[in-house]
Design a protein around this motif. Structure first.
Motif, PDB file in Angstrom:
ATOM      1  N   GLY A   1       0.808  -1.217   0.000  1.00 28.25           N
ATOM      2  CA  GLY A   1       0.000   0.000   0.000  1.00 28.25           C
ATOM      3  C   GLY A   1       0.842   1.268   0.000  1.00 28.25           C
TER       4      GLY A   1
ATOM      5  N   GLU B   1       3.701  11.666   3.847  1.00 25.32           N
ATOM      6  CA  GLU B   1       3.555  10.893   5.079  1.00 25.32           C
ATOM      7  C   GLU B   1       4.799  10.131   5.498  1.00 25.32           C
ATOM      8  OE1 GLU B   1       0.434   8.237   3.265  1.00 25.32           O
ATOM      9  OE2 GLU B   1       1.541   6.706   4.370  1.00 25.32           O
TER      10      GLU B   1
ATOM     11  N   ASP C   1       5.674   6.627   7.595  1.00 23.08           N
ATOM     12  CA  ASP C   1       5.098   5.388   8.110  1.00 23.08           C
ATOM     13  C   ASP C   1       6.106   4.639   8.970  1.00 23.08           C
ATOM     14  OD1 ASP C   1       2.588   5.516   6.650  1.00 23.08           O
ATOM     15  OD2 ASP C   1       3.776   5.144   4.849  1.00 23.08           O
TER      16      ASP C   1
ATOM     17  N   TYR D   1      -0.603   0.005   4.036  1.00 23.72           N
ATOM     18  CA  TYR D   1      -0.405   1.433   4.299  1.00 23.72           C
ATOM     19  C   TYR D   1      -1.274   2.347   3.438  1.00 23.72           C
ATOM     20  CZ  TYR D   1       2.721  -0.041   7.808  1.00 23.72           C
ATOM     21  OH  TYR D   1       3.172  -0.619   8.973  1.00 23.72           O
ATOM     22  N   GLY D   2      -2.249   1.760   2.750  1.00 22.72           N
ATOM     23  CA  GLY D   2      -3.358   2.573   2.249  1.00 22.72           C
ATOM     24  C   GLY D   2      -3.397   2.964   0.791  1.00 22.72           C
ATOM     25  N   TRP D   3      -2.249   3.333   0.208  1.00 22.04           N
ATOM     26  CA  TRP D   3      -2.292   3.768  -1.175  1.00 22.04           C
ATOM     27  C   TRP D   3      -2.751   2.608  -2.067  1.00 22.04           C
ATOM     28  CZ3 TRP D   3      -2.456   8.268  -3.441  1.00 22.04           C
ATOM     29  CH2 TRP D   3      -2.161   8.377  -4.806  1.00 22.04           C
TER      30      TRP D   3
ATOM     31  N   GLY E   1      -2.031   9.658   2.942  1.00 20.59           N
ATOM     32  CA  GLY E   1      -1.932  10.001   4.357  1.00 20.59           C
ATOM     33  C   GLY E   1      -3.090   9.350   5.094  1.00 20.59           C
TER      34      GLY E   1
HETATM   35 CA   LIG Z   1      -0.226   5.601   3.294  1.00 17.45          CA
END
Ligand SMILES: [Ca+2]
Length: 404
Positions: free
Chosen positions: A232, A260, A262, A270-272, A277
């Protein structure tokens, strides 16, 4: 010879998280240009091998690794490795020689690892080389470990690091590039892009030039790439594992709104490209809706938020650094140093290492408004004594010193 000494002391207010304001005094530091007699082309990294020689290796994006002179006023470098004829860049900006890590037993085996871009097809190559006598690499010793597809010229990442706790090589890979996470690779466990990978360079799993650590998080997940350690990510730039605490710091360059930092954990998402962010990435969502594709993450998906983020009011492209534990700037002890490639601002971040909450985020250096002199930070590295060396993309190298 021009001596450039810069001083910033205006930091009093520190932002904690993104809402609370606390007043703390930032450590007073100044920047001093050093190694001014060196000819340096696009420095992206400084590394000190674990062999006790206290040599500093400088990585140039254009393809060379040079051993810096012991004397800061010196002009002679030794070219340790030269890959500048390898046709790395299609577009001369983000591609090139991007990573270097020394084997933990470099002193005994002379092995080190690099990541660099290759074209036709576009890919990042991770290779092992051996040093001939410590001062020169043996070009013929190249052993290609992996080649990672890179659909576009941007977001290659390529940070390489050994974890002193487990001896494995960690490889940071960008999301494949272009914009909006349009390739949708970081969330796919079937692809290496947008990941941190972890491999055993001393082992060999069947059919591979390296070993898969047995406790990698997705080794038992059907169809997942077993190299994946965390995922991510968009474009990690400036990753570092703290040998003292074991914390894995990764700065992930954002797209339109948020930069960001991490703390990477095994198996973490981690989202992406769903999040930038701590925020939903609405550009992607709109695009998916337009394409009549599923816009939301699968039910039950859990993202790990960054330990810290800053908005594009304060910078445009984060460069990660390291936690300072040197001697010359006592007030800087324990701060994670990082900065912004575009605006030139440098910050110090202090966290509670147990709770992983931010205690302070202070400005250490800020370029003057409208200043002609620009600072494009590509790296913050510990020198041979653990002091801060800062690389600007234009070739200048700075030292951070105590201004008290
Ligand atoms: Ca992220």
């Amino acid at each position: 010879m021009k001596i450039s000494s810069l001083f910033y002391s205006g930091a009093i207010a520190a932002i904690i998280g993104s809402s609370q304001i606390a007043t703390v005094a930032a450590p007073k530091v100044k920047l001093q240009q050093v190694y001014e007699n060196l000819v340096v082309e696009r420095p992206v990294l400084v590394a000190v091998p674990p062999d006790g020689t206290k040599r500093q290796f400088l990585v140039e994006q254009t393809g060379k690794i040079k051993i810096m002179p012991g004397d800061e006023k010196g002009s002679d470098t030794t070219v340790f490795l030269d890959l500048s004829d390898r046709k790395m860049a299609e577009k001369d900006f983000e591609e090139g020689l991007l990573g270097l890590a020394f084997h933990p037993k470099f002193k005994e085996n002379g092995k080190f690892y690099v990541s660099y871009s290759q074209q036709g097809p576009k890919r990042t190559r991770i290779s092992e080389f051996k040093a001939l006598d410590g001062n020169v690499a043996d070009l013929s010793s190249e052993r290609i470990l992996m080649e990672i597809q890179q659909p576009e010229w941007n977001h290659n990442s390529g940070n390489l690091l050994f974890n002193p706790k487990d001896g494995f090589l960690y490889i940071c890979v960008g999301d494949g590039g272009f914009k909006n996470g349009i390739f949708m690779l970081p969330q796919k466990l079937t692809r290496w892009n947008g990941k941190v990978l972890r491999i055993d360079v001393d082992g060999k799993s069947p059919g591979l030039a390296y070993g898969i650590p047995k406790d990698n998080p997705f080794v038992d997940t059907p169809n997942a790439c077993p190299e994946i350690y965390a995922f991510g990510f968009r474009n990690p730039w400036g990753s570092w594992i703290d040998p003292d605490t074991g914390l894995f710091w990764l700065a992930d360059v954002g797209q339109d709104l948020w930069e960001e930092i991490d703390l990477v954990e095994k198996g973490g998402n981690y989202g992406w490209e769903y999040r930038e962010g701590t925020h939903e990435q609405t550009f992607r969502k709109s695009l998916m809706e337009l394409l009549l594709r599923k816009a939301d993450p699968p039910r039950g998906t859990e993202f790990i938020d960054p330990v810290h983020e800053y908005s594009h009011a304060d910078g445009l492209s984060i460069t990660g650094g390291f936690v300072y534990r040197g001697k010359k700037i006592p007030a800087l002890q324990g701060y994670y140093i990082y900065g912004d490639w575009k605006y030139g601002t440098v910050w110090g971040l202090k966290i509670d290492e147990k709770t992983k909450k931010v205690i302070e985020n202070v400005v250490l250096f800020k370029a003057k408004d409208n200043a002609e002199e620009k600072f494009n930070w590509t790296a913050f590295g510990a020198d041979k004594n653990g002091e801060v060396l800062m690389m600007s993309w234009d070739g200048r190298i700075f030292r951070m010193t105590d201004a008290k």
